[in-house]
Design an enzyme around this catalytic site. Structure first.
Site, PDB file in Angstrom:
ATOM      1  CE  LYS A 138       1.069   4.842   8.475  1.00 36.71           C
ATOM      2  NZ  LYS A 138       1.094   4.126   7.226  1.00 36.71           N
ATOM      3  CG  ASP A 172       5.736   3.730   0.902  1.00 33.90           C
ATOM      4  OD1 ASP A 172       6.014   4.410   1.917  1.00 33.90           O
ATOM      5  OD2 ASP A 172       4.575   3.524   0.511  1.00 33.90           O
ATOM      6  CE1 TYR A 231      -3.617   2.605   0.594  1.00 33.38           C
ATOM      7  CE2 TYR A 231      -2.371   3.288   2.520  1.00 33.38           C
ATOM      8  CZ  TYR A 231      -3.391   3.509   1.621  1.00 33.38           C
ATOM      9  OH  TYR A 231      -4.180   4.620   1.744  1.00 33.38           O
TER      10      TYR A 231
HETATM   11  C1  LIG Z   1       0.451   4.631   5.865  1.00 35.28           C
HETATM   12  C2  LIG Z   1       1.181   4.390   4.615  1.00 35.28           C
HETATM   13  C3  LIG Z   1       1.066   5.251   3.505  1.00 35.28           C
HETATM   14  C4  LIG Z   1       0.087   6.377   3.451  1.00 35.28           C
HETATM   15  O1  LIG Z   1       0.318   7.357   4.405  1.00 35.28           O
HETATM   16  P1  LIG Z   1      -0.886   8.346   4.827  1.00 35.28           P
HETATM   17  O2  LIG Z   1      -0.232   9.304   5.763  1.00 35.28           O
HETATM   18  O3  LIG Z   1      -1.931   7.481   5.434  1.00 35.28           O
HETATM   19  O4  LIG Z   1      -1.351   9.003   3.573  1.00 35.28           O
HETATM   20  C5  LIG Z   1       1.886   5.026   2.411  1.00 35.28           C
HETATM   21  N1  LIG Z   1       2.754   3.999   2.405  1.00 35.28           N
HETATM   22  C6  LIG Z   1       2.882   3.147   3.434  1.00 35.28           C
HETATM   23  C7  LIG Z   1       3.882   2.058   3.370  1.00 35.28           C
HETATM   24  C8  LIG Z   1       2.092   3.306   4.565  1.00 35.28           C
HETATM   25  O5  LIG Z   1       2.191   2.424   5.579  1.00 35.28           O
END
Ligand SMILES: *Cc1c(COP(=O)(O)O)cnc(C)c1O
Length: 433
Positions: free
Chosen positions: A273, A245, A150
């Site tokens: 995060k 990511d 994701y």
């Molecule tokens: C949480 C997450 C996102 C998206 O971040 P948001 O702040 O919710 O938009 C993208 N990539 C990874 C791996 C994530 O865990």
């Protein structure tokens, strides 16, 4: 622990009855509605270290931690006082501030590959912007992502594809025109040959490969050494970029990121995060020549009214300073290992078959006896049984992510008492299935 009575959810239920009159499903992010496990979500009232307290006064050991950001637990005193201090000066200026320079330098210290970086407001913005920059830099359109990873909810990233072979994108969400997803190639995770094949077929059109180096978003899945090597070598051989990511794994699995543990050398890295310490933030950056594409230096446009917001920056910087000065990683890792050992023993004792995947302080209890290495194997889990386990755990005041396909987290605030509580709860919960 004895018999667990059902929790009083009176106020949460009343709030949900109001919330659904204004907001789809009553929630501002879908997973919070508990649709995959059923039942009512609690409405949070406050947090205290390892604990979250709901509006009915129930206190839970929090293994969600805002879906990852709260590695120091709720309301760490240094984070709270940094935000208070920032608040005393002002909430937003639309002009650069010293804190943004401090945060960027702290991120660079941790990840020297971030030769240039930019702050944004969410992980979604970070990945969306990084892909735009990669496309601008390479002059190519196609993007490779992996099933079950994701990367936020940008149109062209909401694609997972059918199993097995290379698939040219079909969108996962209504509202995404097929054309928008047509440039996304989705491959199985942990399949280096599929990556090689995709590049053999379309290598000169691929701008970048984006990957969660350790996956959290199909539950925790770790890469094989062969897959990590392929990520490092195959895109580069074809002039494409590697985007790590690390929105979830950054400052979660190690101070220097998952990339340091796996020996990955991405061209671009996405963060979020933990970097915001519980307030909204994202960041992306990497090679100086690639980031030189970003406006106002280069032709790739990317902007944000509240980007680098002083409160988010203060919370993030305070979090990073505590992480840098106290190095809590070995201790959290030991707690997480003890917790997962305890969970496995509890499942075994009850005759419940599970596979527990863990990296550092993130883990998933999969209700399957098979190894979970990709989306296909994750999906073979018994999600109904997971749902029952979730509720048995919650009755025993342990708050787990309400889906089989999510990572649970520990923080530096989770001590021996909290770990013991979760293990004791799990013994009863597995036995009750
Ligand atoms: C949480 C997450 C996102 C998206 O971040 P948001 O702040 O919710 O938009 C993208 N990539 C990874 C791996 C994530 O865990």
């Amino acid at each position: 622990m004895g018999d667990s009575k059902d929790l009083d959810m009176t106020r949460s239920r009343a709030l949900m009855a109001r919330a659904v009159q204004t907001t789809p499903g009553g929630v501002n992010s879908p997973v919070r509605a508990l649709r995959s496990v059923g039942g009512d979500p609690f409405f949070a009232a406050s947090g205290e270290g390892a604990w979250v307290i709901d509006v009915d006064g129930n206190r839970y050991v929090d293994l969600i931690l805002s879906w990852g950001p709260l590695i120091l637990g709720h309301r760490h005193p240094e984070v709270v006082s940094a935000v208070r201090a920032a608040l005393d000066h002002g909430m937003s200026y639309g002009a650069p501030t010293e804190g943004e320079v401090d945060l960027a330098e702290a991120l660079q210290r941790a990840m020297p590959g971030l030769e240039r970086l930019r702050l944004v407001n969410s992980g979604t913005e970070a990945t969306m912007s990084a892909v735009r920059v990669a496309r601008g830099f390479t002059g190519r359109s196609k993007l490779v992502k992996f099933e079950g990873c994701y990367h936020g909810h940008a149109d062209f990233l909401l694609v997972k594809a059918g199993s097995g072979a290379l698939t040219f994108g079909a969108p996962d969400s209504a509202g995404v025109p097929a054309e928008f997803a047509a440039h996304t190639i989705t491959l199985p995770y942990n399949d280096p040959e599929a990556l090689v094949r995709a590049f053999a077929e379309a290598g000169d059109q691929i701008a970048a490969v984006i990957v969660e180096p350790y996956v959290g978003n199909m539950g925790v899945v770790t890469p094989t050494p062969e897959f990590a090597i392929a990520l490092n070598t195959v895109p580069r051989q074809h002039g494409a970029l590697l985007i790590c990511d690390e929105v979830m794994t950054g400052f979660r699995v190690a101070w220097h990121g998952a990339q340091s543990l796996l020996g990955l050398t991405p061209d671009l890295t996405c963060l979020g995060k933990i970097v915001g310490g519980g307030l909204p933030v994202g960041a992306y950056g990497g090679r100086a020549d690639v980031m030189a594409m970003v406006s106002p230096v280069g032709p790739v446009y990317q902007a944000g009214t509240l980007s680098g917001n002083p409160l988010s920056v203060a919370a993030g910087l305070a979090t990073l300073r505590v992480l840098e000065s106290t190095d809590p990683y070995p201790a959290i890792e030991r707690s997480a290992a003890r917790l997962c050992d305890g969970l496995k023993a509890a499942a075994d004792a009850a005759g419940v078959v599970v596979t527990i995947n863990r990296i550092g302080s993130m883990f998933t209890v999969f209700f399957t006896g098979e190894a979970v290495t990709d989306l296909e194997s994750a999906k073979r889990s018994d999600t109904k049984m997971f749902g029952r386990w979730f509720h048995e755990m919650r009755r025993r005041v342990v708050s787990l992510p309400p889906s089989q396909f999510e990572a649970a987290f520990l923080s530096a605030a989770h001590g021996a008492a909290e770990i013991d509580h979760v293990i004791a709860a799990a013994r009863e919960a597995f036995a009750a299935l």
